[in-house]
Design an enzyme around this catalytic site. Structure first.
Site, short mmCIF file in Angstrom:
data_model
loop_
_atom_site.label_atom_id
_atom_site.label_comp_id
_atom_site.label_asym_id
_atom_site.label_seq_id
_atom_site.Cartn_x
_atom_site.Cartn_y
_atom_site.Cartn_z
N LYS A 114 0.82 -1.23 0.00
CA LYS A 114 0.00 0.00 0.00
C LYS A 114 0.85 1.27 0.00
CE LYS A 114 -0.95 -0.74 4.95
NZ LYS A 114 -0.59 -2.18 4.99
N THR A 115 2.03 1.23 0.61
CA THR A 115 2.89 2.42 0.57
C THR A 115 3.45 2.62 -0.83
OG1 THR A 115 3.49 2.16 2.90
CG2 THR A 115 4.94 3.50 1.55
N GLU A 158 -2.78 6.34 1.54
CA GLU A 158 -2.55 4.97 2.00
C GLU A 158 -3.50 4.72 3.17
OE1 GLU A 158 0.95 2.53 4.39
OE2 GLU A 158 1.52 4.17 3.05
#
Length: 458
Positions: A114-115, A158
């Site tokens: 997700k980052t 995020e």
């Protein structure tokens, strides 16, 4: 939004991004942290008043207090805020409020990636002239920031699932990269409670929201949503085909509904980054972005800070730093090491949290295939109390017993770890630091030791 905020532990990567976003919106921001850092210094330059050390006197009157799950109930600033009757936000409350500011909201979630996906989406859109607002969980090296606030249409974030707060968000387009057991200190029933949280998150979305899931992740097929679309390397709405891995880059074609959408080149290593780039293309395509306008910028994205990031080199020894702290993440990172042919690869693993090491012990034991040596350090507690029988030493002992890979336990802080491993390093070695804690300074400590020798020699 309110105009005055105080952050407890303002120097963290997530909290500093939110603080920067507010400062760019003209808000008054103060905060505290246990130590100074480059993130704190950047906030000061933007106008934040930051105190080193937590003390109730740091707290201004008439402000919203922002804290994360890691802040203990006995924190003096948190105790004082409750006595004063101040509004107290979890960081997720603030991000949720920011995301409702009349923008098209694109969110990236999942256990892994997700980052990288949120950072990559922010990066390619920014370079293509869309100037998105964003708050992500790492520094985008080419931009040098982890957040930015603009007046343009798009907002990218995020979305963290670690403490269940993901249910507070309602993006217009949401990517779920994958789901695996993690944060089992919070998700007591493992995948059952993790899936229940994501079901609740999805049920809260607007009816016209689009959910993009990785179709190669079997667990995600159990989720239900109004408008689900899929991405993957096999059968999916968005697929990556004709993948070619070379030493310098990875190329592949993106198909949408079995028709060629575009061709991409990325310099990120590993199959997992094909998934990451594909997820970004799919989400931005669904958001109405012109893919041809952004495609060239994929090839210049070097990755997020602390994601297989080269942090130094001396005497033919290369040092990489990676945030990987879950077995699957470690495997993905170490798969990138396959490109280092005829070099000795040394993985330095700092376990992150006693609960994670305990709950995923067997998975961690199988995560280090392909390296020539593993060094295990003490556990980075991240505010947790020790668990009897769970330690870096005991993990290193069992890894040595059950693996053919040479394994060594080194105790102490990162300065001590660097000092003990430095004499045995050889020309051509590749060192990969793994973990979400203080392991990130290992490279700096090794380089400092080498510079000390050079100075003595001169």
């Amino acid at each position: 939004m309110k105009r005055k905020y105080h952050f407890i532990a303002i120097g963290g990567i997530g909290m500093s991004g939110l603080a920067k976003y507010l400062l760019e919106n003209g808000c008054e921001v103060s905060g505290s942290d246990i130590k100074d850092s480059k993130y704190v210094e950047k906030l000061r330059k933007l106008g934040a008043k930051v105190y080193i050390g937590h003390n109730e006197s740091n707290l201004p009157e008439d402000c919203v207090v922002v804290a994360s799950t890691a802040i203990r109930e006995d924190n003096p600033e948190l105790v004082k805020a409750k006595k004063m009757g101040l509004t107290i936000y979890h960081r997720s409350d603030l991000l949720a409020e920011i995301s409702k500011q009349d923008k098209f909201f694109i969110g990236f979630s999942g256990t892994h990636g997700k980052t990288t996906t949120s950072g990559l989406a922010s990066y390619v859109m920014d370079l293509a002239g869309y100037e998105p607002s964003f708050v992500v969980g790492g520094i985008i090296p080419e931009l040098g920031v982890n957040s930015q606030s603009t007046k343009e249409k798009y907002f990218i974030a995020e979305l963290d699932e670690s403490d269940g707060t993901i249910v507070k968000y309602s993006p217009n387009v949401c990517v779920i990269n994958n789901l695996e057991p993690d944060h089992l200190d919070f998700y007591k029933d493992g995948m059952k409670s993790l899936l229940a949280t994501f079901e609740k998150f999805i049920s809260n979305l607007k009816e016209d929201a689009i959910v993009l899931i990785n179709n190669d992740c079997e667990v995600l097929k159990q989720l239900h949503a109004h408008r689900v679309m899929t991405f993957g390397l096999n059968k999916a709405d968005y697929t990556a085909k004709n993948i070619v891995f070379t030493q310098d880059c990875t190329t592949f074609d993106v198909y949408y509904k079995e028709e060629l959408l575009t061709s991409l080149s990325i310099i990120l290593k590993g199959r997992h980054n094909v998934y990451n780039a594909l997820a970004v293309v799919a989400s931005l395509h669904q958001a109405g972005i012109d893919i041809e306008k952004i495609k060239k910028h994929f090839a210049t994205f070097s990755g997020m800070g602390r994601r297989f990031q080269k942090v130094g080199e001396f005497d033919g020894i290369s040092i990489y730093d990676d945030y990987a702290h879950h077995p699957t993440e470690i495997k993905a990172t170490l798969s990138c090491a396959e490109s280092f042919k005829n070099k000795r690869v040394i993985a330095v693993f700092q376990p992150h949290r006693y609960t994670r090491l305990k709950n995923l012990w067997k998975d961690f034991l199988g995560a280090f295939d392909g390296v020539d040596k593993v060094i295990v350090t003490d556990v980075y507690a991240a505010s947790e109390d020790p668990i009897e029988g769970i330690s870096g030493r005991s993990f290193a002992c069992e890894l040595s017993e059950k693996s053919d890979i040479p394994c060594e336990y080194i105790s102490g802080d990162m300065k001590e770890v660097a000092k003990k491993m430095f004499p045995s390093l050889e020309n051509g070695d590749v060192i990969i630091g793994l973990g979400a804690g203080t392991i990130t300074v290992l490279g700096k400590e090794l380089i400092s030791l080498n510079e000390g020798l050079v100075n003595i020699a001169n």
